[in-house]
Design a protein around this motif. Structure first.
Motif, PDB file in Angstrom:
ATOM      1  N   SER A  43      -6.047  -3.159   8.304  1.00 31.86           N
ATOM      2  CA  SER A  43      -4.847  -3.571   8.377  1.00 31.86           C
ATOM      3  C   SER A  43      -4.864  -4.693   7.539  1.00 31.86           C
ATOM      4  O   SER A  43      -4.008  -5.246   6.630  1.00 31.86           O
ATOM      5  N   GLU A  68      -5.994  -4.910   4.329  1.00 26.67           N
ATOM      6  CA  GLU A  68      -5.852  -4.478   3.293  1.00 26.67           C
ATOM      7  C   GLU A  68      -6.470  -3.434   2.818  1.00 26.67           C
ATOM      8  O   GLU A  68      -6.071  -2.752   1.535  1.00 26.67           O
ATOM      9  N   VAL A 115      -5.849  -0.791   4.516  1.00 23.15           N
ATOM     10  CA  VAL A 115      -5.555   0.870   5.728  1.00 23.15           C
ATOM     11  C   VAL A 115      -3.929   0.192   5.481  1.00 23.15           C
ATOM     12  O   VAL A 115      -3.835  -1.306   5.924  1.00 23.15           O
ATOM     13  N   VAL A 116      -3.505   1.058   5.664  1.00 22.88           N
ATOM     14  CA  VAL A 116      -1.838   1.055   6.129  1.00 22.88           C
ATOM     15  C   VAL A 116      -1.493   1.407   6.722  1.00 22.88           C
ATOM     16  O   VAL A 116      -1.725   2.429   7.379  1.00 22.88           O
ATOM     17  N   GLU A 135       1.249   3.195   9.906  1.00 23.89           N
ATOM     18  CA  GLU A 135       2.662   3.213   9.723  1.00 23.89           C
ATOM     19  C   GLU A 135       3.480   4.422  10.915  1.00 23.89           C
ATOM     20  O   GLU A 135       2.324   4.900  11.755  1.00 23.89           O
ATOM     21  N   TYR A 139      -2.944   5.923  10.039  1.00 20.60           N
ATOM     22  CA  TYR A 139      -3.881   4.931   9.161  1.00 20.60           C
ATOM     23  C   TYR A 139      -3.872   6.113   8.266  1.00 20.60           C
ATOM     24  O   TYR A 139      -4.345   6.742   7.639  1.00 20.60           O
ATOM     25  N   GLU A 140      -3.963   5.176   6.678  1.00 21.99           N
ATOM     26  CA  GLU A 140      -3.966   5.204   5.275  1.00 21.99           C
ATOM     27  C   GLU A 140      -4.592   4.868   5.402  1.00 21.99           C
ATOM     28  O   GLU A 140      -4.709   3.421   5.046  1.00 21.99           O
ATOM     29  N   ILE A 141      -5.958   5.412   4.030  1.00 19.09           N
ATOM     30  CA  ILE A 141      -7.129   4.696   3.099  1.00 19.09           C
ATOM     31  C   ILE A 141      -6.255   3.877   2.119  1.00 19.09           C
ATOM     32  O   ILE A 141      -4.975   4.847   1.567  1.00 19.09           O
ATOM     33  N   THR A 142      -5.560   2.966   1.743  1.00 20.07           N
ATOM     34  CA  THR A 142      -5.396   2.382   0.327  1.00 20.07           C
ATOM     35  C   THR A 142      -6.481   2.207  -0.623  1.00 20.07           C
ATOM     36  O   THR A 142      -7.526   2.457  -0.458  1.00 20.07           O
ATOM     37  N   PRO A 143      -6.212   1.616  -1.867  1.00 21.81           N
ATOM     38  CA  PRO A 143      -6.575   2.156  -3.081  1.00 21.81           C
ATOM     39  C   PRO A 143      -7.872   1.074  -2.797  1.00 21.81           C
ATOM     40  O   PRO A 143      -9.180   1.110  -3.246  1.00 21.81           O
ATOM     41  N   ARG A 165     -10.566   2.486  -1.051  1.00 24.22           N
ATOM     42  CA  ARG A 165     -11.560   3.081  -1.720  1.00 24.22           C
ATOM     43  C   ARG A 165     -12.305   2.352  -2.432  1.00 24.22           C
ATOM     44  O   ARG A 165     -13.847   2.414  -2.300  1.00 24.22           O
TER      45      ARG A 165
END
Length: 209
Positions: free
Chosen positions: A49, A52, A54-55, A57, A70-74, A77
């Motif tokens: 996180s 940056e 992952v983000v 929420e 958690y969600e992967i960010t560009p 990737r």
């Protein structure tokens, strides 16, 4: 071993939360890895996180405490693709606890010590090989079976090293061990480098004393 990229790979399949990621990781890599420490996993997620990759929420739940998803960010990737495209160096180099034991046993000059060290390791590796074979027969996941096969090949290579050490150190009736025991292990005069101009070895010894 750092597993942050494995976590990114799991998140590339979709958003997830801590305990779900723990279960998914353990199912993906199989039983030979062992359980993933949830505290360590959250440290990794915090680091991802901050970087940056992952983000996070926070999602409210009706009964249970809030869940952090958690969600992967560009950028995450891109980092995952970079990691997948690179070869993997040996994580520990060639530093190995067993090799240090062989070194210590060999320089003791005692054949009985060398035999004990090699015999103990061979027995341990044979048990490990049998356990891996049993696990491989039980699983129906082809990826886990492949990972178990890779683990078995590492053990077989370690067994081959035990055989190599036995041949190198014990096959000549103790001559090699005797030579190793007599060999000096500290720096020699030849290794110490050139003397300083105008200072003899005796002068240096008096100066140190």
């Amino acid at each position: 071993m750092a597993i942050q990229h494995a976590v990114l790979a799991l998140l590339a399949r979709g958003p997830s939360y801590g305990y779900e990621l723990k279960s998914a990781f353990e199912a993906a890599v199989g039983p030979q890895w062992g359980p993933l420490n949830i505290g360590h996993l959250y440290q990794i997620l915090d680091r991802l996180s901050r970087d940056e990759l992952v983000v996070a929420e926070r999602q409210a739940q009706p009964v249970k405490p809030d869940r952090v998803v958690y969600e992967i960010t560009p950028a995450g990737r891109v980092e995952l693709d970079r990691w997948l495209a690179e070869p993997s160096p040996r994580s520990g180099g060639f530093r190995d606890d067993f090799f240090l034991k062989v070194t210590a046993a060999a320089r003791s000059g005692a054949a009985v010590t060398v035999r004990a060290v090699l015999g103990n390791q061979r027995g341990h590796l044979m048990r490990e090989l049998r356990n891996l074979d049993a696990l491989r027969r039980k699983t129906d996941d082809p990826v886990v079976r492949l990972l178990l096969s890779a683990a078995s090949r590492h053990v077989e290579a370690d067994l081959a090293f035990v055989d190599d050490a036995e041949s190198a150190l014990l096959a000549d009736g103790g001559a090699t061990l005797a030579a190793l025991a007599d060999r000096p292990t500290g720096p020699t005069a030849h290794d110490a480098g050139p003397a300083r101009p105008g200072v003899t070895t005796a002068d240096e010894a008096r100066a140190v004393g």
